[in-house]
Design an enzyme around this catalytic site. Structure first.
Site, PDB file in Angstrom:
ATOM      1  N   TRP A 107     -62.067   1.349  50.387  1.00 35.28           N
ATOM      2  CA  TRP A 107     -63.288   2.060  49.990  1.00 35.28           C
ATOM      3  C   TRP A 107     -64.209   1.047  49.277  1.00 35.28           C
ATOM      4  O   TRP A 107     -63.758   0.384  48.318  1.00 35.28           O
ATOM      5  CB  TRP A 107     -62.895   3.191  49.045  1.00 35.28           C
ATOM      6  N   ASP A 160     -54.535   5.587  44.997  1.00 36.04           N
ATOM      7  CA  ASP A 160     -55.750   6.390  44.994  1.00 36.04           C
ATOM      8  C   ASP A 160     -55.501   7.557  45.945  1.00 36.04           C
ATOM      9  O   ASP A 160     -55.326   7.373  47.149  1.00 36.04           O
ATOM     10  CB  ASP A 160     -56.932   5.517  45.477  1.00 36.04           C
ATOM     11  N   ALA A 190     -57.254  10.649  47.098  1.00 40.95           N
ATOM     12  CA  ALA A 190     -58.530  11.385  47.059  1.00 40.95           C
ATOM     13  C   ALA A 190     -58.579  12.513  48.087  1.00 40.95           C
ATOM     14  O   ALA A 190     -59.515  13.310  48.061  1.00 40.95           O
ATOM     15  CB  ALA A 190     -59.684  10.411  47.294  1.00 40.95           C
ATOM     16  N   LYS A 236     -62.589  16.682  46.962  1.00 43.81           N
ATOM     17  CA  LYS A 236     -62.557  17.096  48.369  1.00 43.81           C
ATOM     18  C   LYS A 236     -61.676  18.320  48.565  1.00 43.81           C
ATOM     19  O   LYS A 236     -62.081  19.281  49.210  1.00 43.81           O
ATOM     20  CB  LYS A 236     -62.057  15.963  49.271  1.00 43.81           C
TER      21      LYS A 236
END
Ligand code: LMR
Length: 394
Positions: A127, A208, A210, A243
């Protein structure tokens, strides 16, 4: 003083959002920023969140501060959602953060405090904001091979060769599921191997997470994170609620630090709270409270899970439709990886000239590295995208 400031490079994902807005074409397609959209192009508020919000409006009696770590119940519910009771709670420190990005930033800050010499090893690609934050903080970064653009899968041999170069105390940043930007993920067996190597070199994994719930389901997506937390002496986890709860603008996330040695919890928990205090004091509460309410109430939770599941399966159907359309139109199987990828994104693996051609000629917006947001499609736009991909010669 301000004249000393230099112009900063625009964030590519956010700049693309703006360019899309300014495009007057009615049939334009937005496959840019990672925001879920339904078949009508809307980002709806999830039913359970809306219901919790109504309940909160009726019952909340104060807006006084919570605590530096946020409401402890939010921390407990999120710990259970992510770790599913697989590690002893006495080993987990946690603080609420402003979104998953806030958790990532605080995680890097904690690393810098603990070991300023640590190099952060990141997947190539990762990212873009990981790189931007690390650069801003002045932390040393080293990429490890990850994506194989020939196959659309993971270059596993390359990844292992690179991560074993880490020094003891370095950090290996991993995407827990639904790799952003590629969509290519490790199998459970491969995760086991990565964990073994991380432990052999004495590095610290930072995950991470997400997109939990967007790949293979809530538990399946958390499985690698759970394996890591169970098997490594120390693990850092930055999880986002943006999300999977659809609460992007509420900025809700959590940073967890797991140490097999419960004796470290007091100092670790104190450090995380201290970092919150230095950076923004108390974390935002509204989104965290909604998440806590949804996860604490059987009906709300069931409804949230079922809505999340239809979001997930809807994206999977679009992936299959796109792979089928491309097989038909290109007369080859070379896009089959799109159906294997998981989560919101897939990197199609073409150069920036083709990405630009898609934008100029067809009004299709994807990130310059050819990352597309599958949730920006619907059944009607999939054939249009497939046709455009073949037309520009990808
Ligand atoms: C993305 O990758 O598009 C999302 O995570 C949104 C963002 O903040 O970049």
């Amino acid at each position: 003083m301000f004249e000393q400031l230099k112009e900063q490079p625009a964030d590519k994902i956010l700049a693309l959002m703006q360019a899309y807005k300014e495009d007057p074409r009615e049939d334009k397609i937005d496959l840019g920023v990672g925001v879920y959209k339904d078949a009508h192009g809307n980002t709806p508020i999830m039913r359970a969140i809306k219901a919790a919000e109504k309940q909160l409006w009726e019952t909340e009696e104060t807006k006084a501060y919570t605590g530096l770590a946020g409401d402890p119940v939010f921390g407990e519910r999120m710990r259970d959602l992510v770790l599913g009771g697989t590690v002893d709670e006495a080993t987990v420190s946690a603080v609420a953060t402003p979104g998953g990005t806030g958790a990532v930033r605080q995680g890097f800050d904690m690393i810098r405090m603990a070991n300023p010499d640590a190099t952060i090893h990141v997947s190539d690609p990762t990212w873009p904001n990981h790189l931007s934050i690390l650069k801003h903080m002045g932390l040393p970064v080293k990429p490890y091979r990850y994506f194989d653009s020939e196959t659309g899968g993971v270059d596993f041999a390359g990844m292992i060769t690179d991560i074993v170069q880490a020094r003891p105390g370095d950090v290996i940043l991993l995407h827990g599921c639904c790799h952003n930007p590629t969509g290519a993920n490790l199998s459970v067996i491969e995760w086991k191997h990565v964990i073994e190597k991380i432990n052999e070199v004495g590095a610290i994994p930072m995950i991470d997470l997400a997109y939990q719930g967007f790949g293979d389901g809530l538990d399946a997506d958390a499985e690698p994170t759970r394996m890591v937390a169970q098997s490594c002496p120390e693990t850092i986890i930055a999880a986002s609620c943006s999300k999977n709860f659809g609460i992007y603008r509420e900025r809700t996330g959590i940073l967890m630090a797991v140490s097999q040695d419960p004796g470290k919890k007091k100092v670790t928990q104190g450090t995380l709270a201290y970092l919150n205090r230095q950076n923004f004091s108390f974390p935002p509460d509204h989104g965290a409270r909604l998440v806590q309410m949804v996860l604490s109430d059987d009906d709300l939770r069931e409804d949230w899970q079922s809505e999340l599941e239809s979001v997930r399966t809807g994206m999977l159907e679009l992936r299959h439709q796109l792979a089928d359309e491309l097989r038909e139109r290109s007369g080859s199987d070379r896009f089959g990886f799109l159906a294997q990828h998981r989560g919101m994104f897939s990197r199609i693996g073409c150069g920036p000239d083709k990405v630009e051609a898609l934008r100029e000629k067809h009004g299709i917006y994807m990130v310059g590295d050819s990352r597309m947001n599958i949730a920006g499609l619907n059944r009607t736009t999939v054939p249009k995208l497939a046709e455009a991909i073949v037309d520009v010669g990808i």
